[in-house]
Scaffold this motif. Structure first.
Motif, short mmCIF file in Angstrom:
data_model
loop_
_atom_site.label_atom_id
_atom_site.label_comp_id
_atom_site.label_asym_id
_atom_site.label_seq_id
_atom_site.Cartn_x
_atom_site.Cartn_y
_atom_site.Cartn_z
N GLY A 545 0.81 -1.21 0.00
CA GLY A 545 0.00 0.00 0.00
C GLY A 545 0.84 1.26 0.00
N ILE A 546 1.92 1.26 0.79
CA ILE A 546 2.79 2.45 0.83
C ILE A 546 3.44 2.67 -0.53
N ALA A 547 3.95 1.59 -1.17
CA ALA A 547 4.56 1.72 -2.49
C ALA A 547 3.55 2.22 -3.52
N SER A 548 2.34 1.66 -3.47
CA SER A 548 1.30 2.09 -4.41
C SER A 548 0.96 3.57 -4.21
N ALA A 549 0.89 4.01 -2.96
CA ALA A 549 0.57 5.41 -2.68
C ALA A 549 1.66 6.34 -3.18
N ILE A 550 2.94 5.95 -2.97
CA ILE A 550 4.05 6.80 -3.40
C ILE A 550 4.06 6.95 -4.92
N PHE A 551 3.96 5.83 -5.64
CA PHE A 551 3.97 5.90 -7.10
C PHE A 551 2.70 6.55 -7.63
N GLY A 552 1.58 6.40 -6.91
CA GLY A 552 0.35 7.08 -7.31
C GLY A 552 0.49 8.59 -7.23
N ALA A 553 1.17 9.06 -6.18
CA ALA A 553 1.40 10.51 -6.05
C ALA A 553 2.35 11.00 -7.14
N LEU A 554 3.37 10.18 -7.47
CA LEU A 554 4.33 10.60 -8.50
C LEU A 554 3.67 10.67 -9.87
N ILE A 555 2.80 9.71 -10.18
CA ILE A 555 2.17 9.66 -11.51
C ILE A 555 0.91 10.50 -11.57
N GLY A 556 0.25 10.71 -10.41
CA GLY A 556 -0.93 11.57 -10.38
C GLY A 556 -2.24 10.84 -10.53
N GLU A 557 -2.53 9.87 -9.61
CA GLU A 557 -3.81 9.18 -9.61
C GLU A 557 -4.29 9.01 -8.18
N PHE A 558 -5.60 9.25 -7.97
CA PHE A 558 -6.20 9.13 -6.64
C PHE A 558 -7.60 8.55 -6.83
N PHE A 559 -7.75 7.27 -6.47
CA PHE A 559 -9.02 6.54 -6.68
C PHE A 559 -9.51 6.69 -8.12
N LEU A 560 -8.56 6.48 -9.08
CA LEU A 560 -8.83 6.55 -10.53
C LEU A 560 -9.26 7.94 -10.97
N ILE A 561 -8.91 8.93 -10.19
CA ILE A 561 -9.14 10.33 -10.60
C ILE A 561 -7.78 10.93 -10.88
N GLU A 562 -7.61 11.48 -12.09
CA GLU A 562 -6.32 12.03 -12.47
C GLU A 562 -6.05 13.33 -11.73
N THR A 563 -4.83 13.40 -11.15
CA THR A 563 -4.40 14.61 -10.45
C THR A 563 -3.06 15.06 -11.05
N GLN A 564 -2.55 16.17 -10.56
CA GLN A 564 -1.27 16.67 -11.08
C GLN A 564 -0.14 15.79 -10.57
N PRO A 565 0.64 15.11 -11.44
CA PRO A 565 1.75 14.26 -10.99
C PRO A 565 2.84 15.08 -10.29
N LEU A 566 3.52 14.46 -9.35
CA LEU A 566 4.63 15.10 -8.68
C LEU A 566 5.91 15.05 -9.51
N LEU A 567 5.98 14.11 -10.46
CA LEU A 567 7.14 14.08 -11.36
C LEU A 567 7.08 15.28 -12.30
N PRO A 568 8.15 16.05 -12.38
CA PRO A 568 8.10 17.29 -13.19
C PRO A 568 7.95 17.04 -14.68
#
Length: 783
Positions: A545-568
């Motif tokens: 879960g922690i790994a999924s959350a970290i990569f989700g924040a980097l790519i920009g997904e939250f419960f299948l809702i697209e958000t702004q990725p943290l990767l520049p």
């Protein structure tokens, strides 16, 4: 991390073996080692050498004793030991004397036979005989015992030689027996263990019948094996006594019923009882029946071969005696039962006179009461003797069984017990301290030493990993336990599996949900469901879960809702940009190549630790494999042109010219090294060619297999795009089908698939390159 193990050898006297084993069991850090034939042979040879030293030492001791007139020890055990050594020494001296006498007699006999062969009948004069012997190569020989007749001399010498040979055999046999008491080691037999186990099983059956209550510490007491056997044998009568008691109670009820009916019959004026029982063709029985049912029975019996007699005995009750053919008795009884007939079986076998019958019934009841009283008393004695000691017996038998199991993994002689085991190196100091203390308690009558294991020994593996990585040992155990010369892949495998899952399943919301579920499983669900240990699974889910959350924040997904990725380098909706997809594919490929290089590097280390130098350098899982993998990857990068690290590691597009670049020659070098290996290791030459082709294809397939990491990440991003499109077209459908259904789908099916695929990459593409998993876990013996 694998903790190396040391081999512990403990030698104790037979009368102290259980005390030593108990102390080792209390330590709880020694894994007992079952002796092999080689262990027994090696130890026997060592003891033979020590015995030879002991003989020399004993001779010196006897000389000193004769000089100083030392007293023999007054301790019975030491005195017996001294007497044994003394007997052994005397027998050795006697054997040397007998062997010298045998040689002397054989020389004499040979001389006599030589004289007989040359035609002599009487013994020569001593001077002539000595000259003859000297010419034959003999030294001085006395002729004091030689008579005149050579034939008689030959027979006397033969008889004396035979007696000497017999005595030599007797002395040698006795020496072997004494020697066996010192060095005749053998494995422990299983007979005592079988007896103890049978006694334990008998006791557990009794414990189910005679439940006991837990005892307090103040009630615990020591108990002997003989006392346990006596209590168990006595308690085993409990079932038989209960069965007999139930029979007595049943018979007593029948007699009391008979007595009541007799009293009723006597009050009704009846003086004789009918004869009841089974005869050759007839059956006669009696009982009570209601008066209102008599007519119904008469109708049933009318015209049938049934004889009956009815007597009213008061109120609405009647006594009926029925006689009929045996074949018809069952039908008659069935009819009577419908009329509430109650058979009185206690009347069978009584005399006809009602007074005599009543007296007999009273006498039988009194006898049964007395027998029942005695049985109740014996049952009470069994309970009083068994119940208070049940827990003590259980503890004794459990410990005894564990000790007998431990003894099966030892070696014994007449006087000594040899215990072998494995101790992790980080526990050696504790064991050494405990054994030193025990040796002092035993007045030095304990020997022990720690040895390094030999290369061909099956050494158990003790793992010691940080607490945060303990849960990942489950992944390693599923593939196999690491051998003691292998590298422990727990930490590396746990990190790689978690990272690969996070890359495949990148979603901040889903990752938080999985981590929370993992915490709940690990804290509150202690039982297994469908064979799954939910507590261990929960600990693994936290990391996923922690790994999924970290990569989700980097790519920009939250419960299948697209958000702004943290990767520049990424933006929301990056899936629609081909450059973003290519970038993800490159990351997966680079990650896979790095992971395979790591696996091959670990393989080189394992081969070097095992002393397999040729395999470490020329093997497909060695330096040659690393060169081949790097050459293939860099040649492909040069062919298509690719940037690994911008401004640092870039490969221009060379096309076919890549076949003349240095990466391609690295590939050729790796293949050549693999091809040469069979010539150096003297293996089949054809196998080398097949191995080259197999390695070349498998490395290419493994590299492309890591592309699935990007594929599953793209699938997850595609689900998010579906939700976004549905929300634009129809918000209600977007919420129902998109946000609810697809999120449930992702948290169940997609989560399961990504978990399995990450395991597949870990086991097949990574661990197969260096890990064999043929070890055995370290399982310490405890009491």
């Amino acid at each position: 991390m694998i903790i190396p193990a040391k081999k512990l050898i403990v030698v104790a006297l037979r009368d102290r073996e259980e005390e030593v084993l108990r102390r080792l069991g209390e330590l709880g850090i020694i894994q007992l080692k079952k002796p092999s034939e080689r262990d027994i042979l090696g130890l026997t040879k060592e003891e033979e050498a020590r015995l030879r030293e002991l003989e020399k030492l004993y001779e010196r001791l006897m000389e000193i004793r004769r000089t100083l007139t030392l007293r023999v020890s007054e301790i019975p055990e030491e005195r017996a030991e001294q007497e044994t050594y003394q007997r052994y020494h005397l027998l050795k001296c006697r054997l040397r004397e007998l062997e010298a006498e045998e040689n002397r007699l054989r020389r004499r006999l040979a001389s006599i036979r030589s004289l007989i062969e040359i035609g002599e009948k009487e013994a020569l004069e001593e001077e002539k005989f000595q000259d003859l012997l000297l010419t034959a190569g003999f030294k001085e020989l006395s002729l004091k015992e030689i008579s005149e007749d050579l034939k008689e001399l030959e027979e006397v010498l033969q008889d004396k030689l035979r007696r000497i040979c017999e005595e030599i055999q007797t002395v040698r046999h006795e020496l072997e027996d004494i020697k066996a008491s010192f060095i005749g080691f053998s494995p422990e037999e299983e007979s005592r263990f079988i007896v103890t186990r049978e006694l334990y099983e008998r006791f557990m059956k009794l414990k189910e019948v005679l439940p006991s209550t837990p005892m307090g510490r103040e009630e615990e007491a020591e108990i002997s094996l003989d006392e346990v056997k006596r209590i168990v044998e006595q308690a085993e009568r409990y079932d038989a006594l209960n069965v007999r008691l139930r029979k007595i109670e049943k018979l007593e009820r029948q007699l009391k019923e008979a007595r009541e009916v007799i009293n009723m019959l006597k009050s009704a004026g009846v003086r004789k009882l009918p004869k009841l029982g089974r005869y050759e063709n007839l059956e006669s029985f009696a009982g009570t029946i209601s008066s209102a049912s008599i007519n119904s029975f008469k109708k049933f019996a009318s015209g049938k071969p049934i004889a009956y007699d009815v007597k009213r005995i008061g109120g609405n009750l009647a006594f009926i005696h029925v006689a009929c053919l045996k074949d018809f008795a069952m039908e008659v009884r069935a009819m009577l039962l419908t009329l509430n007939f109650k058979e009185v079986k206690g009347l069978a076998g009584l005399p006809e006179d009602i007074d005599e019958a009543r007296a007999m019934v009273e006498g039988k009841i009194r006898q049964l009461d007395e027998e029942k009283r005695l049985i109740d008393k014996e049952i009470q004695e069994i309970r009083e003797n068994f119940l208070p000691k049940a827990e003590t017996i259980l503890n004794f038998l459990s410990t005894r069984l564990r000790l007998e199991e431990a003894l099966l993994k030892t070696m014994k002689s007449e006087t000594m017990r040899v215990i072998q085991g494995w101790v992790p190196e980080d526990r050696v100091e504790n064991v050494d301290r405990a054994l030193k203390s025990l040796r002092e308690e035993l007045d030095g009558k304990l020997l022990y030493e720690f040895r390094d294991p030999s290369p061909d020994e099956d050494v158990p593996t003790a793992l010691k990993n940080p607490r945060i990585f303990k849960a990942f040992e489950t992944l390693v155990r599923q593939y196999g336990w690491p051998g003691h010369l292998e590298s422990d892949p727990t930490i590396i495998s746990g990190i790689l599996w978690t990272v690969m899952f996070g890359m495949m399943f990148p979603d901040l919301g889903h990752g938080i949900t999985i981590a929370i579920l993992g915490l709940l499983f690990s804290r509150f669900l202690k039982k297994s469901i469908l064979g799954l240990n939910l507590k261990r699974l929960g600990k693994l889910m936290v990391g996923l879960g922690i790994a999924s959350a970290i990569f989700g924040a980097l790519i920009g997904e939250f419960f299948l809702i697209e958000t702004q990725p943290l990767l520049p380098t990424l933006r929301a909706g990056w899936l629609e940009d081909p450059a973003g997809v290519v970038w993800l594919l490159k990351i997966a490929l680079f990650f896979g190549i790095a992971q395979m290089l790591l696996a091959l590097s670990i393989s080189v280390r394992n081969h070097l630790r095992s002393g397999q130098l040729a395999e470490a350098i020329l093997g497909e899982r060695g330096v040659a494999g690393i060169l081949l993998l790097l050459g293939l990857a860099l040649t492909a990068f040069s062919f298509i042109g690719i940037t690994v690290v911008p401004g640092v590691l870039e490969f221009p597009e060379l096309g076919m010219k890549a076949l003349t670049s240095w990466p391609f020659f690295m590939t050729i070098m790796g293949l050549a090294m693999i091809l040469v290996k069979p010539f150096i290791t003297r293996e089949e030459k054809v196998m080398g060619v097949g191995l080259v082709l197999e390695t070349f294809i498998s490395l290419l397939a493994n590299m492309f297999s890591y592309m699935r990491i990007a594929g599953f990440a793209i699938v997850h991003a595609a689900l998010a795009m579906v939700v976004f499109r549905l929300m634009q077209v129809n918000p209600l459908m977007g919420i129902g089908v998109g946000l609810i259904f697809l999120n449930l789908f992702a948290l169940t099916i997609e989560f399961l698939v990504c978990t399995i695929q990450a395991l597949r990459l870990l086991y097949y593409e990574f661990m197969t390159k260096f890990y064999r998993g043929t070890g055995t876990p370290y399982t310490p013996w405890k009491l």
